[in-house]
Design a protein around this motif. Structure first.
Motif: not given
Ligand code: NDP
Length: 285
Positions: A141, A166-167, A189-190, A210-211, A229, A231, A268
């Motif tokens: 990705t 930051r994964s 990040h959060s 991711g939100k 990015v 989904i 991807t």
């Protein structure tokens, strides 16, 4: 209206180049092959697997799925992964993650040979990415994001790049790839304070949170490049999916934006094949 950075033209350009590489290898009697390791039958995994197999066959590559039952025991799975890793005809390995909870995923990842780790599942693979070793394969990705920026001739050198997330799968390796190309990178990040302000300061803003639709109109400003990015299930359209960026709010403000669907996600599986072909070339050089 912003220019749309669609994934398909990026994939199409990549396809042409990759077919030439596969033909070149085949003329030497070598057919690149992707091995896909899957435990159970999660719909998301099956969907991605279908796309990967289709992409392999469009390029003239081989692929093989190694499927195991959801309740496979640790020892049996370790043996299976070692066997796949030892197969001479398998050049690249994709293993779906997360594995079922009873399996020690950290240990299993170490069994994938680094030279076949085309989606950066191993610590050795990540080390190569973080040390700018060109023989390492970043996760697909972040590489797809970079391929999007390159395809659309978006300069990175010296630019303020803000990555939200930051994964180890997306945010961190993406930050390394931007840094490698001399971007001035901020990772959010959060716990980031004043996230809208930090995002507004970016020249290139990449959302990997991711939100659904979290990046709103007040996070952006005119002239920015936005890569989405995310989904996510679309809360406003059941059965559809959407990005981490609120497209309706952001698109009218910024200069260029990748849509969801039809953006990064369309690139991807092509990256996965590209990296498998590169692995095949290195293993046969
Ligand atoms: P993770 O859940 O692993 O990471 C999300 C990151 O976002 C974390 O670093 C987290 O911070 C950060 N975050 C969460 N909430 C906030 C917030 N309110 N403000 C700021 N930062 C926040 O997700 P992934 O990295 O795996 O995936 C990110 C997105 O990319 C998802 O939408 C996923 O579906 C998508 N994806 C898309 C792919 C594609 O091919 N297009 C492939 C892989 C993923 P913290 O670390 O502090 O918790």
């Amino acid at each position: 209206m912003a220019e749309l950075l669609k994934g398909k033209p990026v994939a199409d350009a990549m396809k042409e180049e990759l077919i030439k590489k596969v033909d070149g290898l085949k003329s030497k009697g070598i057919t690149p092959k992707l091995g896909i390791i899957r435990v159970g039958q999660r719909p998301d995994d099956l969907f991605y697997e279908g796309g990967a197999k289709k992409t392999c066959s469009a390029l003239g590559m081989d692929s093989e799925v190694f499927e195991y039952p959801e309740n496979i025991e640790q020892a049996a799975f370790e043996k299976a992964v070692i066997e796949v890793g030892q197969k001479k005809d398998v050049n690249g390995i994709l293993m779906f993650s997360p594995l079922p909870k009873h399996l020690n995923e950290k240990k299993i990842r170490t069994l994938i040979p680094v030279e076949k780790d085309v989606d950066c599942l191993t610590v050795g693979g990540a080390a190569k990415v973080f040390t700018d070793d060109p023989t390492g394969f970043p996760p697909c990705t972040p590489t797809a994001c970079m391929d999007m920026l390159h395809h659309y001739n978006i300069p990175i050198k010296g630019k303020k790049c803000v990555v939200v997330g930051r994964s180890l799968v997306v945010g961190k390796p993406l930050a390394m790839l931007l840094l490698r190309e001399h971007g001035t990178v901020t990772i959010c990040h959060s716990r980031t304070e004043n996230l809208p302000g930090v995002c507004q300061d970016a020249e290139i803003l990449i959302a990997a949170v991711g939100k659904a639709k979290m990046i709103k109109g007040n996070f952006v400003k005119p002239g920015q490049i936005v890569i989405d990015v995310g989904i996510n299930a679309d809360p406003d359209n059941p059965g559809k999916y959407c990005g981490d960026v609120d497209f309706a709010e952001v698109e009218p403000i910024v200069q260029k934006i990748s849509p969801v669907p039809a953006g990064v996600g369309s690139v991807t599986t092509w990256v996965l094949c590209k990296q498998t072909i590169m692995a095949c070339e290195m293993q046969n050089s």
